[in-house]
Write a protein that holds these residues in place. Structure first.
Motif, PDB file in Angstrom:
ATOM      1  N   CYS A  27      -4.380  -0.133   0.174  1.00  0.00           N
ATOM      2  CA  CYS A  27      -5.032  -1.270   0.830  1.00  0.00           C
ATOM      3  C   CYS A  27      -6.464  -0.890   1.221  1.00  0.00           C
ATOM      4  O   CYS A  27      -6.823   0.291   1.235  1.00  0.00           O
ATOM      5  CB  CYS A  27      -4.234  -1.727   2.054  1.00  0.00           C
ATOM      6  SG  CYS A  27      -4.359  -0.639   3.472  1.00  0.00           S
TER       7      CYS A  27
ATOM      8  N   CYS B 263       0.102   3.149   3.860  1.00  0.00           N
ATOM      9  CA  CYS B 263       0.587   2.616   5.141  1.00  0.00           C
ATOM     10  C   CYS B 263       1.865   1.806   4.995  1.00  0.00           C
ATOM     11  O   CYS B 263       2.597   1.607   5.965  1.00  0.00           O
ATOM     12  CB  CYS B 263      -0.491   1.776   5.825  1.00  0.00           C
ATOM     13  SG  CYS B 263      -0.891   0.257   4.949  1.00  0.00           S
TER      14      CYS B 263
ATOM     15  N   ASN C 266       0.219  -3.129   4.439  1.00  0.00           N
ATOM     16  CA  ASN C 266      -0.689  -4.110   3.847  1.00  0.00           C
ATOM     17  C   ASN C 266      -0.504  -4.200   2.331  1.00  0.00           C
ATOM     18  O   ASN C 266      -0.024  -3.252   1.708  1.00  0.00           O
ATOM     19  CB  ASN C 266      -2.132  -3.716   4.148  1.00  0.00           C
ATOM     20  CG  ASN C 266      -2.419  -3.745   5.626  1.00  0.00           C
ATOM     21  OD1 ASN C 266      -1.925  -4.612   6.351  1.00  0.00           O
ATOM     22  ND2 ASN C 266      -3.192  -2.767   6.092  1.00  0.00           N
TER      23      ASN C 266
ATOM     24  N   CYS D 249       0.826  -1.208   0.000  1.00  0.00           N
ATOM     25  CA  CYS D 249       0.000   0.000   0.000  1.00  0.00           C
ATOM     26  C   CYS D 249       0.869   1.271   0.000  1.00  0.00           C
ATOM     27  O   CYS D 249       1.806   1.391   0.776  1.00  0.00           O
ATOM     28  CB  CYS D 249      -0.891  -0.039   1.239  1.00  0.00           C
ATOM     29  SG  CYS D 249      -1.785   1.466   1.562  1.00  0.00           S
TER      30      CYS D 249
ATOM     31  N   CYS E 257      -6.740   1.651   4.312  1.00  0.00           N
ATOM     32  CA  CYS E 257      -6.392   3.040   4.016  1.00  0.00           C
ATOM     33  C   CYS E 257      -7.428   3.665   3.086  1.00  0.00           C
ATOM     34  O   CYS E 257      -7.712   4.856   3.171  1.00  0.00           O
ATOM     35  CB  CYS E 257      -4.997   3.129   3.416  1.00  0.00           C
ATOM     36  SG  CYS E 257      -3.712   2.722   4.604  1.00  0.00           S
TER      37      CYS E 257
HETATM   38 ZN    ZN Z   1      -2.662   0.871   3.683  1.00  0.00          ZN
END
Ligand code: ZN
Length: 648
Positions: free
Chosen positions: A392, A374, A377, A371, A395
């Motif tokens: 992800c 973040c 993920n 992602c 988010c």
């Molecule tokens: Zn994320």
């Protein structure tokens, strides 16, 4: 129904002005009423559970709560509450009661805020007064209140204006914490202990925490010293102070991604509501906790972790007798300096300090792409405005949740300024320690070093944070026409349309409220409070602003996209605002270019000396305040009315 024991009422006597002429006939001493002769004066004695808190100074630490002489007046069923109240009172006290006699330094009427020394004086000039009770009628009312107050909140709100002006202890140097924070913390700690304590009634009364049974205060707390050979015995009851920093790995790609901060605020609010009494105080990214052994942090912070936040924390576990908010610093310092006399005592009392981190659940193996936001993920491909992104689900959900902030139409194609207030809690602890030491020095008393070593900053921190929040509220009150809050209930963040005038107004407003709330906290690089401004084109990636906000170097930090960033202390800004004149601009450019070419201060000094008559104000700024020319120039460039930058 039996009413609640309201621990906050234990110090209600401190709101009584016993020196007032009307009360002389009552011969009042101390601040508790366990010996007050109700019959003689025809006043009704309180009958509620909370009444027994009045005995909190008469109980002897080493006496059995079943058989001890000092306990004999207390009905057995009320003893556990009083017992736990005494522990809470000791824990919350900012300065240990075991300290040497202080007497000689005198007393003060109102509270002394280390960062705002004239606070009480100013309030008094506005007609306010510390005492809530000063007449005969008031005295009767005080006793009624012990029976009629319905909850801790009821007491704290009804007497707020007196509690914040009254010191917890009037004798110097203990006069630095307000009674408000003291009773608030005592109430919280009392309820945490009560919740986790097992009370065995019957023939013999016994209190158990974490499986350890005790019958005296001393047994529970142990000694209250961390060095030497007296008062160092191990206590049976331990607890933890935990300082938690809420962090995130996210970097904001789009403006809507700052919804993450909305999320953090919401989670923090929910956390504080749920764990109310465990929370000693908090800001938007910091929570300090008082916890019994065995309460799982991972469980408490589950919602934060599930949302991708991580928690860095410093946990101190110690006997109640020595547990305090700055014990971690003391332990770490003793370890670093090989102070074996201290570490030996600490170890014998099973004192532990950890620095740890709680991370969100992560997959064992992450297959790229991850992602963009973040970086934890797996990212899913998404298209927006012809730009491909990997985001992800979590988010994406944050990005899409709630109403998101948009720049006003008329800001397009212009420059904007993001700004953020920052309170650094580690700096705050250090600053309070330093300010307390200076206060001690000013009193010229004996045992100065012992007092300095024993300073517990928690209560002061809590007071300071309350003022910080008040200051930012005051800022927005004055600046609401000027700037916008991208997140409506998050006061630390703002944005406005760039103009030299707006920058100047924002800085001036900040100085105004800062000087009102923190006149004695010098705005320099040690200052716990800072303001950062980041100027850019409206299209500039939001993550860059936030990256700049992450590490404020000074009191006021200014960054101009791709041009410069400078930090200023309060003295410098005030001087610049008051003395900088438009006619100096050319000279400043010249100085800056000399410095750029030669990299030498000497060439700059020579140039200033040569022109000191015509450029008096620059010469003063440089020689008196010692501000380098490029900093003067940078400040001038962004605050100048109708300046160049606006057009580009
Ligand atoms: Zn994320």
């Amino acid at each position: 129904m039996k009413k609640e024991f309201i621990a906050e009422l234990h110090d209600i006597g401190k709101l009584l002005d016993k020196d007032s002429p009307e009360l002389q006939q009552y011969d009042l001493t101390g601040h508790t009423f366990e010996n007050f002769d109700f019959g003689k004066f025809g006043i009704e004695k309180p009958t509620s559970l909370s009444w027994w808190a009045q005995y909190h100074h008469t109980i002897k630490d080493d006496e059995d709560l079943n058989t001890g002489d000092s306990w004999k007046d207390i009905p057995q069923e009320y003893r556990p509450d009083l017992f736990l109240l005494i522990l809470a009172d000791h824990l919350a006290s900012s300065i240990s009661r075991a300290l040497p006699q202080l007497g000689s330094a005198g007393e003060s009427e109102g509270v002394l805020k280390l960062w705002n020394c004239n606070f009480y004086e100013n309030e008094k000039n506005k007609g306010k007064y510390w005492a809530a009770f000063k007449s005969e009628e008031d005295l009767k009312k005080l006793f009624e209140i012990i029976d009629t107050i319905t909850s801790p909140e009821d007491f704290l709100s009804k007497y707020h204006k007196h509690l914040i002006l009254t010191p917890e202890d009037k004798s110097k140097p203990r006069n630095i914490t307000s009674l408000y924070i003291h009773v608030e913390l005592v109430g919280k700690i009392y309820r945490v202990l009560k919740k986790h304590c097992e009370i065995k009634t019957g023939n013999v009364l016994e209190l158990k925490l974490n499986g350890e049974a005790v019958i005296t205060i001393k047994e529970a707390e142990g000694g209250n010293r961390t060095e030497g050979n007296q008062n160092i015995e191990k206590g049976k009851w331990q607890a933890r102070f935990v300082k938690c920093y809420i962090k995130y790995p996210h970097s904001f790609v789009r403006l809507q991604d700052i919804n993450l901060l909305v999320k953090r605020n919401k989670l923090a609010e929910d956390f504080v509501a749920k764990y109310k009494d465990y929370v000693m105080f908090h800001t938007s990214d910091f929570i300090s906790l008082f916890l019994p052994i065995g309460v799982e942090l991972k469980e408490m912070f589950k919602d934060f972790l599930d949302n991708g936040f991580f928690i860095e924390y410093i946990e101190t576990m110690a006997d109640l007798g020595i547990l305090r908010s700055n014990l971690d610093i003391k332990v770490i310092r003793a370890r670093e300096n090989n102070k074996s006399d201290i570490t030996k005592v600490l170890n014998s009392r099973n004192t532990k300090v950890y620095r740890k981190i709680l991370l969100p659940e992560m997959l064992d193996k992450i297959v790229p792409p991850i992602c963009d936001i973040c970086q934890i993920n797996p990212g899913k491909e998404r298209m927006k405005e012809n730009i491909k992104e990997w985001i992800c689900d979590k988010c994406y959900e944050v990005r899409e949740c709630g109403e998101s902030f948009k720049y006003p139409e008329e800001w397009q194609e212009h420059k904007i300024v993001w700004f953020k207030f920052i309170l650094d809690t580690e700096k705050l602890e250090n600053w309070l320690q330093k300010a307390f030491e200076e206060y001690i020095d000013s009193l010229k008393i004996n045992n100065a070093q012992t007092l300095k070593n024993e300073f517990r900053s928690l209560v002061c921190q809590s007071d300071f944070v309350k003022d910080y929040k008040g200051m930012i509220k005051a800022f927005w009150h004055k600046a609401s026409d000027l700037a916008k809050k991208p997140i409506s209930n998050y006061d630390e963040l703002g944005v406005f349309l760039y103009s030299g005038e707006n920058v100047k107004k924002t800085i001036e407003t900040f100085l105004e409220v800062y000087n009102e709330y923190f006149p004695d906290c010098e705005g320099d690089y040690l200052s716990p409070i800072s303001l950062s401004l980041s100027i850019s084109n409206v299209k500039y990636p939001i993550r860059e602003h936030f990256r700049f906000f992450e590490s404020p170097e000074g009191f006021l930090n200014i960054r101009n996209q791709n041009i410069f960033h400078s930090s200023y202390d309060k003295k410098e800004i005030e001087y610049l605002i008051n003395n900088l004149q438009p006619k100096s601009l050319h000279f400043l450019y010249k100085l800056a270019s000399i410095y750029e070419k030669t990299g030498s201060d000497i060439s700059v000094i020579v140039e200033i000396m040569d022109n000191r008559k015509s450029q008096q104000n620059i010469s003063d700024l440089y020689f008196k305040i010692n501000i380098p020319p490029e900093k003067i120039l940078n400040f001038y460039r962004i605050t100048e009315v109708g300046n160049e930058l606006h057009k580009t």
